[in-house]
Design a protein around this motif. Structure first.
Motif, PDB file in Angstrom:
ATOM      1  N   TRP A 105      13.883  66.558  43.082  1.00 61.37           N
ATOM      2  CA  TRP A 105      12.992  67.681  42.765  1.00 61.37           C
ATOM      3  C   TRP A 105      12.477  67.548  41.336  1.00 61.37           C
ATOM      4  N   LEU A 138       8.463  67.006  40.186  1.00 56.03           N
ATOM      5  CA  LEU A 138       7.739  67.905  39.305  1.00 56.03           C
ATOM      6  C   LEU A 138       7.638  67.361  37.883  1.00 56.03           C
ATOM      7  N   LEU A 194      10.090  66.660  35.660  1.00 58.35           N
ATOM      8  CA  LEU A 194      10.924  67.408  34.719  1.00 58.35           C
ATOM      9  C   LEU A 194      12.163  66.603  34.331  1.00 58.35           C
ATOM     10  N   ALA A 248      12.909  77.046  32.304  1.00 54.17           N
ATOM     11  CA  ALA A 248      11.660  76.372  32.675  1.00 54.17           C
ATOM     12  C   ALA A 248      11.818  75.619  33.997  1.00 54.17           C
ATOM     13  N   VAL A 249      12.939  74.906  34.125  1.00 56.49           N
ATOM     14  CA  VAL A 249      13.183  74.168  35.370  1.00 56.49           C
ATOM     15  C   VAL A 249      13.300  75.138  36.539  1.00 56.49           C
ATOM     16  N   LYS A 255      11.977  78.055  36.883  1.00 54.27           N
ATOM     17  CA  LYS A 255      10.648  78.571  37.203  1.00 54.27           C
ATOM     18  C   LYS A 255       9.871  77.555  38.046  1.00 54.27           C
ATOM     19  N   ALA A 256       9.960  76.299  37.625  1.00 56.00           N
ATOM     20  CA  ALA A 256       9.237  75.253  38.352  1.00 56.00           C
ATOM     21  C   ALA A 256       9.802  75.077  39.757  1.00 56.00           C
ATOM     22  N   GLU A 298       8.435  78.028  41.820  1.00 53.35           N
ATOM     23  CA  GLU A 298       7.000  78.220  42.028  1.00 53.35           C
ATOM     24  C   GLU A 298       6.239  76.972  42.451  1.00 53.35           C
ATOM     25  N   ASN A 299       6.756  75.797  42.101  1.00 54.87           N
ATOM     26  CA  ASN A 299       5.941  74.603  42.324  1.00 54.87           C
ATOM     27  C   ASN A 299       6.321  73.823  43.578  1.00 54.87           C
ATOM     28  N   PRO A 342       9.087  72.419  45.117  1.00 58.57           N
ATOM     29  CA  PRO A 342       9.695  71.109  44.886  1.00 58.57           C
ATOM     30  C   PRO A 342       9.990  70.358  46.176  1.00 58.57           C
ATOM     31  N   LYS A 402       6.779  78.684  49.729  1.00 61.90           N
ATOM     32  CA  LYS A 402       7.568  79.091  48.575  1.00 61.90           C
ATOM     33  C   LYS A 402       8.920  79.586  49.086  1.00 61.90           C
TER      34      LYS A 402
END
Lengths: 305, 560
Positions: free
Chosen positions: B204, B208, B210, B221-222, B224-225, B228-229, B231, B237
């Motif tokens: 993941w 992304l 990261l 931050a991770v 959140k990603a 939302e992104n 993975p 979602k």
């Protein structure tokens, strides 16, 4: 219909075999209900199992004082009362209405099928239903919230929202039990003399009027009886059910006397305190059942003794 | 503060043992040493002192000694054909090697064991031997139900048994000692059980772009990603960043709290050296603030408050979670099962993140929270120590001296009749493990990996893990590599750990107010994480002190 019966003096010579048959039942009652009551003394002791009931130190009302000093006590008593009262009211209303509706169905197959279906959940234990309900009531993907979303409602966190939890408890309990409770009312309904309906029709009564003037009065004694009996359990808000559904999130509205006693007594091994709370509950229960019995005999002319 | 173990932790223990069976060695080499000492009562136990050996018989009794215990059945307790809870490899070996016959006074489902023991204590209807928790132990001492084991322990315990039980200066003995008497023998588990390791979905992160988080800001931050992104690239979602379940003392809460220097659920020392309750410290407020922020951005399951560890496991297996704060053995369960579902998943183990990227100081609980106790009416308390010696030689010792034959037979059973059955779970009288065994095995394996020098694999366990599990590969090999090469290395890298500042017996107020305070705490914490005002925390602290917290702290002060 139930009626007050005046007993004649017992004829021992003729009835002794009947009394003999009563004996095993009474013995069971004594062994399993009355003898364990000796354990009530634990409520007044600092109970130590190795010293037993009579060797443990007496502490008087210390457990009761501690119980009343706990901040939880008021909450759990209120929770218990609110949940139990809602359950009693809904638990009477829903089965009666359902029985009346079902009684109007003339098609036998439909009647039987519906009755069996609503009767079924009674046989599932709360352990199983607890697992099912967590999924059904889930916020993401739970069936109930999905249906609500079609109407633009929700999602609701049914098992985690203190404001909704009591409602969920009452509704699921009624859903589980109403089919089974309705059996009694259906039996009472079939006991109503058809002649009364014929007479009502002769007098020009509509269907609705028949229900109102014949059916309802016909089952009223049973309804009163069931209400009276259930009031004795007013402090039983349903341990099995709540234990399997509650979580710290809903302690505020969902923690009841029994779940509290379970945690204090079995998990924390405070036997004295747990027994004291249990005894307190029984005393309140006794008072309530006495009052309701008096009320039932006064207003519905129903007597057991 | 010794408290009731939440169900999460019982899972941990159940599962830890999965690790342990698989690490057991198959050391046929040791069989021929000194069989005589087992069967010959007069034989000299190695290294024992001369005055004792005259009357100390570490081998078989001349006449059968019967010992009753409370046994459990349920998940993770499986018997092969022809064996049962009454009659199995452990009862047979005890009978054969020691002439001890184990009987079950009661048999209950493992999850109901604690309740059953409470009932047995309350009704004073006890088996000869039981495995009990700290509060039960105190209750039994107070009830005068237990035998003093100090002399039988001193004269019967083998050196290897003592080495394992007395790890870290006999810390496990303190809660069982009172007035110079010893009322329980510790039943330790691996020291790493309670210490969080961060497992993260590397695939993941790569997807992304990261890096594994080292600070709390990076973790946010991770997270959140991961939420939302998308993975897992399924266009929905439907992923959570961090697994969290209900209850206090979860490893996820421990890991996040440790970044702020907060240690919930245990007694800690504050700056001035006073003992205070970790959950009520201002650091905990900051930690809860962080968890609230993570909850708000969807990092946790929104319904975590009503879900237990089994749900966490399900979601990991289904590949819906990116970060698991777990124990060193988690690669075996549930990460391995995730790989069965998603062969492309990649999990890596890292130290837990800190506030500023420095060295973490995670919370660690005592590695012993259960003790073997003996009813004071039992005539042969030494039989328990003898059985523990047998189990030590079968399972823990790399050079068994008393019962080498038992070890050989045990390993043969594990690769044959009892393969994959987690048969150590029903060791008699009760299962216990070396607190440092896996740590040592991990070190040897990593040394070997680094140097490629086979002589670095010293212990039989390490050889077994390498030859029989890592080398054949597959998912089991993957899990063992993750566990010993990565997770154990993470544990080994933690330079400091925060243990409870108070490990003595539960004080009277802990027992009487414990449930009220526990309820208060879990209610407050869950509500704060789910978005209640942070002032709730201050209310909780005030209430905690008023409703019994002050009494508990006072009692601790006067006890120490």
């Amino acid at each position: 219909m139930l009626r007050y019966i005046r007993f004649k003096p017992v004829n021992w010579r003729r009835n002794w075999p009947l009394h003999l048959m009563l004996l095993p039942g009474l013995a069971m009652l004594a062994v399993f209900q009355y003898v364990p009551m000796v354990g009530i003394v634990i409520a007044f002791q600092d109970f130590v199992p190795t010293r037993g009931f009579f060797g443990s130190e007496w502490v008087g009302l210390e457990h009761f004082e501690f119980m009343l000093s706990l901040p939880d006590t008021a909450t759990i008593v209120m929770n218990t009362l609110i949940i139990a009262v809602m359950k009693i009211i809904m638990g009477l209303l829903v089965p009666v209405v359902f029985a009346l509706l079902l009684n109007e169905i003339r098609h036998h197959l439909v009647k039987r099928t519906v009755q069996t279906m609503v009767y079924f959940p009674h046989f599932l234990s709360w352990v199983i239903l607890g697992g099912i309900l967590v999924d059904v009531l889930s916020m993401n993907g739970g069936a109930v919230n999905q249906i609500l979303s079609w109407f633009g409602l929700g999602p609701y966190f049914f098992l985690g929202d203190p404001g909704l939890f009591r409602g969920v408890i009452v509704v699921t309990d009624v859903w589980k039990e109403f089919g089974f409770s309705a059996i009694i009312y259906l039996a009472a309904l079939s006991g109503i003399n058809p002649v009364l309906y014929e007479a009502a029709v002769m007098d020009g009564a509509t269907r609705w009027r028949q229900v109102w003037h014949v059916t309802l009065p016909g089952i009223m004694p049973i309804v009163v009886l069931m209400a009276t009996l259930s009031i004795g359990g007013i402090l039983n808000a349903g341990f099995d059910q709540i234990f399997n559904l509650y979580s710290p999130l809903v302690y505020k509205t969902g923690d009841i006397i029994d779940t509290w006693v379970y945690r204090a007594g079995l998990l924390d091994m405070q036997y004295g305190l747990a027994t004291a709370v249990g005894l307190f509950k029984s005393v309140v229960g006794l008072v309530l059942i006495s009052v309701s019995y008096w009320a039932a005999s006064r207003f519905a002319n129903y007597r057991i003794f | 503060m010794p408290r009731r173990q939440p169900s999460t932790k019982s899972w941990l223990h159940l599962l830890t043992v999965i690790t342990l069976t698989t690490t057991v060695a198959c050391s046929t080499g040791n069989t021929t040493n000194n069989n005589s000492s087992v069967n010959d009562p007069a034989a000299t136990p190695p290294d024992s002192n001369n005055t004792v050996q005259e009357e100390t018989n570490l081998g078989a009794y001349p006449e059968t000694v019967t010992v009753s215990i409370g046994a459990s059945v349920g998940a993770g307790i499986n018997y092969p054909e022809g064996e049962s809870v009454e009659d199995n490899i452990h009862t047979r070996l005890n009978k054969e090697m020691l002439n001890i016959q184990y009987e079950n006074k009661f048999v209950v489902e493992a999850s109901k064991m604690s309740e059953k023991i409470n009932l047995a204590i309350a009704s004073n209807d006890l088996p000869d031997v039981l495995l009990v928790g700290a509060e039960q132990l105190q209750k039994m001492i107070k009830n005068d139900q237990l035998a003093d084991l100090s002399s039988v322990y001193d004269s019967y315990a083998s050196d290897e048994l003592k080495r394992n039980l007395e790890y870290q200066d006999r810390v496990s003995f303190a809660p069982a000692e009172m007035d110079g008497k010893l009322y329980g023998i510790p039943a330790p588990k691996d020291y790493g059980n309670s210490i969080p390791v961060m497992y993260i979905r590397q695939d993941w992160l790569d997807e992304l772009g990261l890096e594994p988080p080292q600070t709390m800001d990076e973790l946010t931050a991770v997270a959140k990603a991961f939420v939302e992104n998308d993975p897992d690239q399924n266009g929905q979602k439907d992923t959570y960043a961090i697994s969290l379940e209900s209850g206090l003392n979860t490893l996820a809460m421990d890991a996040i709290a440790a970044a702020y220097g907060a240690y919930p659920g245990i007694m800690v020392e504050d700056e001035s050296g006073n003992i205070v309750y970790g959950s009520t410290q201002p650091q905990m407020k900051e930690a809860l603030g962080k968890m609230q922020e993570l909850y708000a951005l969807g990092a946790f399951d929104p319904e975590f408050g009503i879900k237990d560890y089994s749900v966490t496991v399900e979601k990991i297996m289904a590949g819906k979670v990116g970060i698991l704060f777990g124990a060193f053995w988690n690669p075996l369960y549930p990460l391995r099962q995730n790989l069965e579902n998603e062969p492309d998943a990649q999990w890596n183990a890292y130290p837990i993140p800190t506030l500023d990227g420095g060295e973490p100081t995670p919370k660690a609980l005592p590695f012993t929270n259960e003790w073997l106790v003996v009813s004071k009416d039992f005539e042969h308390p030494e039989a328990i120590i003898k059985s523990m010696n047998l189990w030590t030689d079968m399972f823990i010792s790399s050079t068994p001296e008393l019962f080498p034959e038992a070890q050989t037979r045990w390993y043969e059973a594990l690769s044959g009749t009892h393969k994959g059955l987690e048969a150590h779970n029903y060791a008699r009288p009760f299962f216990f493990d070396s607190p440092f065994g896996n740590l040592e095995v991990g070190r040897e394996l990593r040394e070997y990996q680094a140097t490629n020098d086979e002589s670095k694999l010293v212990s039989a366990k390490a050889k077994d893990v390498y030859n029989n599990q890592i080398k054949p590969g597959g998912l089991q090999g993957w899990a063992m590599e993750k566990m010993y090469y990565e997770a154990e290395a993470v544990l080994d890298s933690y330079e400091s750990l925060t243990y409870p500042a108070f490990v003595g017996a539960a004080t009277p107020s802990m027992l009487s107010k414990g449930s009220t305070l526990g309820k208060l705490e879990s209610e407050a914490f869950v509500n704060i994480i789910m978005g209640a005002s942070l002032d709730t925390f201050d209310e909780f602290v005030t209430k905690y002190h008023k409703l019994g917290g002050d009494d508990i702290l006072e009692e601790i002060q006067s006890a120490s």
